[in-house]
Write an enzyme that holds these catalytic residues in place. Structure first.
Site, PDB file in Angstrom:
ATOM      1  N   ARG A 129      49.165  36.724  29.624  1.00  0.00           N
ATOM      2  CA  ARG A 129      49.770  37.535  28.549  1.00  0.00           C
ATOM      3  C   ARG A 129      48.733  38.219  27.689  1.00  0.00           C
ATOM      4  NH1 ARG A 129      53.458  36.074  24.141  1.00  0.00           N
ATOM      5  NH2 ARG A 129      52.401  34.077  23.893  1.00  0.00           N
ATOM      6  N   THR A 168      50.603  28.477  27.463  1.00  0.00           N
ATOM      7  CA  THR A 168      50.346  27.416  26.472  1.00  0.00           C
ATOM      8  C   THR A 168      51.463  27.375  25.429  1.00  0.00           C
ATOM      9  OG1 THR A 168      49.052  28.883  25.055  1.00  0.00           O
ATOM     10  CG2 THR A 168      47.819  27.612  26.693  1.00  0.00           C
ATOM     11  N   GLN A 215      42.453  32.523  29.291  1.00  0.00           N
ATOM     12  CA  GLN A 215      43.067  32.008  28.072  1.00  0.00           C
ATOM     13  C   GLN A 215      42.062  31.827  26.944  1.00  0.00           C
ATOM     14  OE1 GLN A 215      46.217  31.760  27.763  1.00  0.00           O
ATOM     15  NE2 GLN A 215      46.384  30.773  25.787  1.00  0.00           N
ATOM     16  N   CYS A 263      30.770  40.477  29.221  1.00  0.00           N
ATOM     17  CA  CYS A 263      31.093  41.864  29.598  1.00  0.00           C
ATOM     18  C   CYS A 263      29.875  42.795  29.557  1.00  0.00           C
ATOM     19  CB  CYS A 263      32.189  42.400  28.672  1.00  0.00           C
ATOM     20  SG  CYS A 263      31.956  41.986  26.934  1.00  0.00           S
ATOM     21  N   GLN A 297      29.187  48.515  21.347  1.00  0.00           N
ATOM     22  CA  GLN A 297      30.259  47.738  21.964  1.00  0.00           C
ATOM     23  C   GLN A 297      31.626  47.994  21.333  1.00  0.00           C
ATOM     24  OE1 GLN A 297      27.127  44.141  22.776  1.00  0.00           O
ATOM     25  NE2 GLN A 297      29.277  43.596  22.951  1.00  0.00           N
ATOM     26  N   ARG A 345      28.554  46.580  17.258  1.00  0.00           N
ATOM     27  CA  ARG A 345      29.976  46.913  17.419  1.00  0.00           C
ATOM     28  C   ARG A 345      30.193  48.315  16.874  1.00  0.00           C
ATOM     29  NH1 ARG A 345      32.783  43.963  20.443  1.00  0.00           N
ATOM     30  NH2 ARG A 345      32.535  42.041  19.254  1.00  0.00           N
ATOM     31  N   HIS A 380      32.161  49.651  26.547  1.00  0.00           N
ATOM     32  CA  HIS A 380      30.840  49.365  25.978  1.00  0.00           C
ATOM     33  C   HIS A 380      29.847  50.385  26.531  1.00  0.00           C
ATOM     34  CE1 HIS A 380      32.418  45.716  24.475  1.00  0.00           C
ATOM     35  NE2 HIS A 380      31.854  44.844  25.267  1.00  0.00           N
TER      36      HIS A 380
HETATM   37  P1  NAP Z   1      44.008  37.370  23.971  1.00  0.00           P
HETATM   38  O1  NAP Z   1      44.466  38.763  24.223  1.00  0.00           O
HETATM   39  O2  NAP Z   1      43.869  36.929  22.561  1.00  0.00           O
HETATM   40  O3  NAP Z   1      45.075  36.385  24.724  1.00  0.00           O
HETATM   41  C1  NAP Z   1      44.885  34.983  24.820  1.00  0.00           C
HETATM   42  C2  NAP Z   1      46.239  34.261  24.826  1.00  0.00           C
HETATM   43  O4  NAP Z   1      46.895  34.364  23.564  1.00  0.00           O
HETATM   44  C3  NAP Z   1      47.315  34.771  25.769  1.00  0.00           C
HETATM   45  O5  NAP Z   1      47.039  34.378  27.087  1.00  0.00           O
HETATM   46  C4  NAP Z   1      48.575  34.114  25.224  1.00  0.00           C
HETATM   47  O6  NAP Z   1      48.685  32.785  25.735  1.00  0.00           O
HETATM   48  C5  NAP Z   1      48.283  34.015  23.743  1.00  0.00           C
HETATM   49  N1  NAP Z   1      49.146  34.902  22.929  1.00  0.00           N
HETATM   50  C6  NAP Z   1      49.732  34.551  21.766  1.00  0.00           C
HETATM   51  N2  NAP Z   1      50.439  35.563  21.259  1.00  0.00           N
HETATM   52  C7  NAP Z   1      50.331  36.594  22.111  1.00  0.00           C
HETATM   53  C8  NAP Z   1      50.833  37.928  22.118  1.00  0.00           C
HETATM   54  N3  NAP Z   1      51.612  38.398  21.149  1.00  0.00           N
HETATM   55  N4  NAP Z   1      50.518  38.733  23.150  1.00  0.00           N
HETATM   56  C9  NAP Z   1      49.733  38.287  24.143  1.00  0.00           C
HETATM   57  N5  NAP Z   1      49.222  37.031  24.182  1.00  0.00           N
HETATM   58  C10 NAP Z   1      49.504  36.180  23.170  1.00  0.00           C
HETATM   59  O7  NAP Z   1      42.627  37.046  24.686  1.00  0.00           O
HETATM   60  P2  NAP Z   1      41.651  38.018  25.534  1.00  0.00           P
HETATM   61  O8  NAP Z   1      40.991  39.009  24.655  1.00  0.00           O
HETATM   62  O9  NAP Z   1      42.381  38.456  26.734  1.00  0.00           O
HETATM   63  O10 NAP Z   1      40.498  36.972  25.947  1.00  0.00           O
HETATM   64  C11 NAP Z   1      40.762  35.853  26.788  1.00  0.00           C
HETATM   65  C12 NAP Z   1      39.463  35.211  27.237  1.00  0.00           C
HETATM   66  O11 NAP Z   1      38.701  36.129  27.997  1.00  0.00           O
HETATM   67  C13 NAP Z   1      38.530  34.765  26.098  1.00  0.00           C
HETATM   68  O12 NAP Z   1      37.839  33.587  26.472  1.00  0.00           O
HETATM   69  C14 NAP Z   1      37.538  35.849  26.000  1.00  0.00           C
HETATM   70  O13 NAP Z   1      36.303  35.433  25.460  1.00  0.00           O
HETATM   71  C15 NAP Z   1      37.383  36.213  27.459  1.00  0.00           C
HETATM   72  N6  NAP Z   1      36.889  37.563  27.619  1.00  0.00           N
HETATM   73  C16 NAP Z   1      37.416  38.527  26.835  1.00  0.00           C
HETATM   74  C17 NAP Z   1      36.972  39.808  26.977  1.00  0.00           C
HETATM   75  C18 NAP Z   1      37.574  40.870  26.118  1.00  0.00           C
HETATM   76  O14 NAP Z   1      37.219  41.985  26.275  1.00  0.00           O
HETATM   77  N7  NAP Z   1      38.505  40.597  25.218  1.00  0.00           N
HETATM   78  C19 NAP Z   1      35.990  40.119  27.914  1.00  0.00           C
HETATM   79  C20 NAP Z   1      35.483  39.111  28.734  1.00  0.00           C
HETATM   80  C21 NAP Z   1      35.947  37.834  28.563  1.00  0.00           C
HETATM   81  P3  NAP Z   1      50.096  32.073  26.040  1.00  0.00           P
HETATM   82  O15 NAP Z   1      50.874  32.972  26.961  1.00  0.00           O
HETATM   83  O16 NAP Z   1      49.657  30.810  26.699  1.00  0.00           O
HETATM   84  O17 NAP Z   1      50.737  31.906  24.704  1.00  0.00           O
END
Ligand code: NAP
Length: 366
Positions: A9, A36, A72, A134, A161, A266, A273
């Site tokens: 998600r 979760t 996640q 990234c 970034q 940033r 980036h």
């Molecule tokens: P995110 O968008 O904050 O999503 C993480 C989780 O938050 C979702 O899987 C979901 O879990 C929950 N959630 C709660 N409310 C939500 C809503 N309204 N909409 C969508 N999800 C919601 O995290 P992310 O930026 O994708 O990053 C995830 C991981 O990847 C982190 O460890 C990060 O460091 C890594 N990462 C991120 C990036 C980046 O560019 N952001 C790049 C490389 C690696 P549930 O479905 O279980 O509730």
């Protein structure tokens, strides 16, 4: 094989699903989706079907999968990875978070530049395969060829970034800041008699308003930049800056540690980036050879001629966003000497910087 997806998600997870859909990867797997927060609920239509969501903390349900792919976050990995392994689960754990990256048993995956490292690790029985930072992935997609050929003595990288690297809420906050400033200055912008300096003053006043949205960044990003990403480490570097050298060397499994350092900044880009890079070459390599090596680095690495027209058309976040292209341009020898090479590169950090290496890893094991 059964594949469990956690974090679908989120922003990275969403991009992963999009790519798995467009490449039809889902046809090769028996898929379960975990959550979760929404266990027992139905998912929206994904891969032409709806799923009943499983509990992402249920170790039995997780260990029924041959492969778990999680976007996640580190907190989740901390909670489930150790207990799953202690329980005897021997499946593949594929993770976007940084939690396990520097664990000696884990392998960093970026197959266009380290396919042989990945294949060797699979045949050695390794089971934890982790997406790199990234910025590091995007740098190696650009200059991995020059490094692999042994032409690079050190790298200095100054990054620009995107907001998305800080998470979905930060990305939204940047757009909210744009909207706030548009409303705040609208009257002056619509009055041709107002000077640019009057508008500048109005923007400064806007930053000071209590309603200016800055809860996530803690500062304005619109019309501004933030030369600090992640937490502090020793000797004045940030954790984001530290990752460049340790992760790049681990990804490429280099015999000699390649020094990489710089400043991570940033800026107000949404999901791309960029990096201004200075390379110290091992010798005065002719530009034709450099161009040939860059062009051969990966099928997505694109050479951009060093002129204004090609640069502003092809070497910007707006040109690259939503694509897998890694343009490399502004390539020139510098006044510091012929062994000092300047270049600039851009990449979509949600694609090669996050979801794509994870998605592609699946094809190595099934
Ligand atoms: P995110 O968008 O904050 O999503 C993480 C989780 O938050 C979702 O899987 C979901 O879990 C929950 N959630 C709660 N409310 C939500 C809503 N309204 N909409 C969508 N999800 C919601 O995290 P992310 O930026 O994708 O990053 C995830 C991981 O990847 C982190 O460890 C990060 O460091 C890594 N990462 C991120 C990036 C980046 O560019 N952001 C790049 C490389 C690696 P549930 O479905 O279980 O509730």
């Amino acid at each position: 094989m059964k594949l469990g997806i956690i974090g679908w998600r989120g922003m990275v997870g969403n991009v992963l699903l999009e790519r798995m859909t467009s490449e039809k990867d889902f046809e090769h797997w028996d898929i379960e989706l975990f959550s979760t927060s929404q266990a027992g609920q139905s998912s929206p239509e994904i891969f032409n079907q709806t799923f009943t969501l499983l509990d992402a903390h249920d170790l039995d349900a997780l260990s029924a999968c041959d492969v778990l792919i999680t976007c996640q976050g580190s907190g989740y990995t901390q909670k489930v990875h150790g207990p799953l392994r202690q329980k005897g689960w021997n499946g593949y754990f594929v993770d976007a978070s940084s939690e396990l990256r520097m664990n000696p048993d884990s392998v960093l995956i970026l197959d266009p530049v380290n396919q042989s490292v990945i294949e060797q690790a699979i045949s050695d029985g390794k089971k934890d395969f982790i997406g790199p930072n990234c910025t590091v992935s995007l740098l190696l997609m650009a200059i991995g060829g020059l490094i692999q050929e042994g032409h690079v003595e050190w790298v200095s990288t100054m990054t620009y970034q995107a907001a998305s690297g800080a998470g979905a809420q930060n990305m939204k906050e940047l757009v909210q800041q744009w909207a706030f400033m548009t409303n705040h200055t609208e009257e002056l912008l619509n009055d041709p008699a107002q000077s640019a300096l009057a508008i500048d003053k109005k923007v400064r006043e806007g930053y000071a308003e209590t309603t200016f949205p800055q809860n996530h960044f803690g500062a304005p990003l619109v019309g501004n930049l933030l030369p600090w990403i992640d937490s502090a480490r020793e000797e004045g570097e940030t954790r984001e800056e530290w990752k460049a050298m340790v992760e790049a060397n681990k990804i490429m499994n280099l015999e000699r540690q390649l020094p990489i350092d710089g400043t991570c900044v940033r800026i107000g880009s949404l999901r791309c980036h960029s990096q201004g890079v200075m390379l110290k070459l091992t010798s005065d390599i002719p530009m034709n050879d450099i161009e040939a090596i860059v062009r051969e680095t990966t099928p997505w690495t694109k050479w951009v001629d060093n002129n204004k027209e090609a640069t502003i058309k092809n070497l910007t976040p707006a040109a690259v966003t939503g694509t897998l292209d890694i343009p490399v341009g502004r390539v020139r020898k510098t006044k510091l000497g012929n062994e000092f090479l300047n270049l600039f590169t851009v990449g979509d950090q949600l694609l090669w910087g996050a979801a794509e290496p994870l998605r592609r890893f699946l094809s190595f094991i099934n």
